[in-house]
Design a protein around this motif. Sequence first.
Motif, PDB file in Angstrom:
ATOM      1  N   ILE A  10     -50.132 -48.961  18.231  1.00  0.00           N
ATOM      2  CA  ILE A  10     -49.608 -47.897  19.094  1.00  0.00           C
ATOM      3  C   ILE A  10     -48.681 -47.014  18.266  1.00  0.00           C
ATOM      4  CG2 ILE A  10     -48.327 -47.349  21.207  1.00  0.00           C
ATOM      5  CD1 ILE A  10     -50.882 -48.987  21.766  1.00  0.00           C
ATOM      6  N   ASN A  11     -49.183 -45.820  17.931  1.00  0.00           N
ATOM      7  CA  ASN A  11     -48.315 -44.866  17.255  1.00  0.00           C
ATOM      8  C   ASN A  11     -48.614 -43.422  17.615  1.00  0.00           C
ATOM      9  OD1 ASN A  11     -50.623 -44.711  15.570  1.00  0.00           O
ATOM     10  ND2 ASN A  11     -49.732 -46.224  14.182  1.00  0.00           N
ATOM     11  N   LYS A  12     -49.592 -43.228  18.495  1.00  0.00           N
ATOM     12  CA  LYS A  12     -49.821 -41.890  19.046  1.00  0.00           C
ATOM     13  C   LYS A  12     -50.220 -42.030  20.514  1.00  0.00           C
ATOM     14  CE  LYS A  12     -54.394 -41.525  16.872  1.00  0.00           C
ATOM     15  NZ  LYS A  12     -54.477 -42.819  16.233  1.00  0.00           N
ATOM     16  N   GLU A  13     -50.123 -40.941  21.230  1.00  0.00           N
ATOM     17  CA  GLU A  13     -50.319 -40.999  22.679  1.00  0.00           C
ATOM     18  C   GLU A  13     -51.695 -41.528  23.069  1.00  0.00           C
ATOM     19  OE1 GLU A  13     -48.644 -38.357  26.383  1.00  0.00           O
ATOM     20  OE2 GLU A  13     -48.788 -37.463  24.406  1.00  0.00           O
ATOM     21  N   TRP A  14     -52.731 -41.179  22.306  1.00  0.00           N
ATOM     22  CA  TRP A  14     -54.086 -41.627  22.644  1.00  0.00           C
ATOM     23  C   TRP A  14     -54.245 -43.142  22.539  1.00  0.00           C
ATOM     24  CZ3 TRP A  14     -57.520 -39.459  25.492  1.00  0.00           C
ATOM     25  CH2 TRP A  14     -57.539 -38.076  25.618  1.00  0.00           C
ATOM     26  N   ASP A  15     -53.384 -43.784  21.746  1.00  0.00           N
ATOM     27  CA  ASP A  15     -53.442 -45.240  21.616  1.00  0.00           C
ATOM     28  C   ASP A  15     -53.129 -45.930  22.942  1.00  0.00           C
ATOM     29  OD1 ASP A  15     -53.998 -44.835  18.919  1.00  0.00           O
ATOM     30  OD2 ASP A  15     -51.898 -45.065  18.316  1.00  0.00           O
ATOM     31  N   ILE A  16     -52.320 -45.282  23.773  1.00  0.00           N
ATOM     32  CA  ILE A  16     -51.998 -45.817  25.102  1.00  0.00           C
ATOM     33  C   ILE A  16     -53.279 -45.930  25.925  1.00  0.00           C
ATOM     34  CG2 ILE A  16     -50.690 -45.440  27.240  1.00  0.00           C
ATOM     35  CD1 ILE A  16     -48.675 -43.803  25.476  1.00  0.00           C
ATOM     36  N   THR A  42     -52.526 -51.010  34.249  1.00  0.00           N
ATOM     37  CA  THR A  42     -51.251 -50.339  34.475  1.00  0.00           C
ATOM     38  C   THR A  42     -50.141 -50.983  33.657  1.00  0.00           C
ATOM     39  OG1 THR A  42     -51.937 -49.681  36.694  1.00  0.00           O
ATOM     40  CG2 THR A  42     -49.560 -49.674  36.252  1.00  0.00           C
ATOM     41  N   ALA A  43     -50.111 -52.322  33.638  1.00  0.00           N
ATOM     42  CA  ALA A  43     -49.097 -53.033  32.860  1.00  0.00           C
ATOM     43  C   ALA A  43     -49.232 -52.700  31.371  1.00  0.00           C
ATOM     44  CB  ALA A  43     -49.215 -54.544  33.089  1.00  0.00           C
ATOM     45  N   VAL A  44     -50.449 -52.711  30.854  1.00  0.00           N
ATOM     46  CA  VAL A  44     -50.681 -52.404  29.444  1.00  0.00           C
ATOM     47  C   VAL A  44     -50.283 -50.959  29.145  1.00  0.00           C
ATOM     48  CG1 VAL A  44     -52.495 -52.031  27.721  1.00  0.00           C
ATOM     49  CG2 VAL A  44     -52.430 -54.136  29.040  1.00  0.00           C
ATOM     50  N   SER A  45     -50.605 -50.069  30.051  1.00  0.00           N
ATOM     51  CA  SER A  45     -50.251 -48.667  29.880  1.00  0.00           C
ATOM     52  C   SER A  45     -48.733 -48.501  29.763  1.00  0.00           C
ATOM     53  CB  SER A  45     -50.788 -47.879  31.079  1.00  0.00           C
ATOM     54  OG  SER A  45     -50.708 -46.513  30.847  1.00  0.00           O
ATOM     55  N   GLU A  46     -48.006 -49.194  30.606  1.00  0.00           N
ATOM     56  CA  GLU A  46     -46.541 -49.129  30.588  1.00  0.00           C
ATOM     57  C   GLU A  46     -45.982 -49.732  29.302  1.00  0.00           C
ATOM     58  OE1 GLU A  46     -42.902 -48.010  31.558  1.00  0.00           O
ATOM     59  OE2 GLU A  46     -44.646 -47.509  32.801  1.00  0.00           O
ATOM     60  N   LEU A  47     -46.505 -50.869  28.889  1.00  0.00           N
ATOM     61  CA  LEU A  47     -46.032 -51.507  27.658  1.00  0.00           C
ATOM     62  C   LEU A  47     -46.317 -50.630  26.438  1.00  0.00           C
ATOM     63  CD1 LEU A  47     -47.164 -55.165  28.416  1.00  0.00           C
ATOM     64  CD2 LEU A  47     -44.802 -54.314  28.385  1.00  0.00           C
ATOM     65  N   ALA A  48     -47.528 -50.070  26.380  1.00  0.00           N
ATOM     66  CA  ALA A  48     -47.893 -49.197  25.256  1.00  0.00           C
ATOM     67  C   ALA A  48     -47.050 -47.921  25.263  1.00  0.00           C
ATOM     68  CB  ALA A  48     -49.382 -48.858  25.323  1.00  0.00           C
ATOM     69  N   ARG A  49     -46.803 -47.376  26.440  1.00  0.00           N
ATOM     70  CA  ARG A  49     -45.981 -46.170  26.565  1.00  0.00           C
ATOM     71  C   ARG A  49     -44.561 -46.440  26.066  1.00  0.00           C
ATOM     72  NH1 ARG A  49     -42.616 -44.703  30.428  1.00  0.00           N
ATOM     73  NH2 ARG A  49     -42.132 -42.501  30.666  1.00  0.00           N
ATOM     74  N   ILE A  51     -43.670 -48.604  23.778  1.00  0.00           N
ATOM     75  CA  ILE A  51     -43.724 -48.645  22.311  1.00  0.00           C
ATOM     76  C   ILE A  51     -43.746 -47.221  21.770  1.00  0.00           C
ATOM     77  CG2 ILE A  51     -45.163 -49.237  20.303  1.00  0.00           C
ATOM     78  CD1 ILE A  51     -46.035 -51.763  21.876  1.00  0.00           C
ATOM     79  N   TYR A  52     -44.610 -46.390  22.340  1.00  0.00           N
ATOM     80  CA  TYR A  52     -44.749 -45.013  21.878  1.00  0.00           C
ATOM     81  C   TYR A  52     -43.436 -44.233  22.010  1.00  0.00           C
ATOM     82  CZ  TYR A  52     -46.295 -40.168  21.746  1.00  0.00           C
ATOM     83  OH  TYR A  52     -46.418 -38.841  21.464  1.00  0.00           O
ATOM     84  N   LEU A  53     -42.758 -44.401  23.139  1.00  0.00           N
ATOM     85  CA  LEU A  53     -41.533 -43.635  23.394  1.00  0.00           C
ATOM     86  C   LEU A  53     -40.326 -44.140  22.622  1.00  0.00           C
ATOM     87  CD1 LEU A  53     -41.593 -43.070  27.266  1.00  0.00           C
ATOM     88  CD2 LEU A  53     -41.970 -41.364  25.480  1.00  0.00           C
ATOM     89  N   TYR A  54     -40.190 -45.452  22.529  1.00  0.00           N
ATOM     90  CA  TYR A  54     -38.934 -46.010  22.035  1.00  0.00           C
ATOM     91  C   TYR A  54     -39.012 -46.639  20.653  1.00  0.00           C
ATOM     92  CZ  TYR A  54     -37.878 -45.429  26.961  1.00  0.00           C
ATOM     93  OH  TYR A  54     -37.714 -44.907  28.206  1.00  0.00           O
ATOM     94  N   GLY A  58     -45.954 -49.997  16.949  1.00  0.00           N
ATOM     95  CA  GLY A  58     -46.083 -51.366  17.434  1.00  0.00           C
ATOM     96  C   GLY A  58     -47.537 -51.676  17.714  1.00  0.00           C
ATOM     97  N   LYS A  59     -47.757 -52.830  18.340  1.00  0.00           N
ATOM     98  CA  LYS A  59     -49.115 -53.262  18.652  1.00  0.00           C
ATOM     99  C   LYS A  59     -49.154 -53.844  20.058  1.00  0.00           C
ATOM    100  CE  LYS A  59     -50.850 -54.748  14.097  1.00  0.00           C
ATOM    101  NZ  LYS A  59     -49.980 -53.967  13.251  1.00  0.00           N
ATOM    102  N   ILE A  60     -50.315 -53.707  20.683  1.00  0.00           N
ATOM    103  CA  ILE A  60     -50.626 -54.406  21.924  1.00  0.00           C
ATOM    104  C   ILE A  60     -51.763 -55.369  21.602  1.00  0.00           C
ATOM    105  CG2 ILE A  60     -51.580 -54.207  24.258  1.00  0.00           C
ATOM    106  CD1 ILE A  60     -48.919 -52.919  24.307  1.00  0.00           C
TER     107      ILE A  60
END
Length: 134
Positions: A10-16, A42-49, A51-54, A58-60
């Motif tokens: 996870i390092n760009k928005e499309w990775d979410i 939804t849970a994965v989307s939130e976790l990936a988001r 990582i992307y924001l903060y 990272g990785k999922i």
Amino acid sequence: MNSSPSYININKEWDIVAARQLARDMSKKLGAGTVDQARIATAVSELARNIYLYAIDGKIYIEAIEKMERRGIRIVAEDNGPGIPDISLVMEDGYSTSGGLGAGLPGVKRLMDEFNITSEEGKGTIINTIKWVR
């Protein structure tokens, strides 16, 4: 039945989107109903988001698991970001540092059956969740 985990960097928005789709596909293969597929995605989307924001990077990890005759999906979000100084604060409903609704991690905890978070300032955060197939 425990599979080796698949993962998405996870390092760009499309990775979410990619992480969300991988989780939905795997949960569907496991036989999760459409509601649980949506919960997992939804849970994965939130976790990936998060990582992307903060954390920037990272990785999922997503894997099918089996334990005592139960099948499920394990999602692990791992980053090497700044860490979370106060886990109890971020687990409060309504708390947000990004101006969002603050459903974030408390929402993920509600969507999944098991939830564990560890974080160390300056080193990163690991969130381990499981959703069992009903």
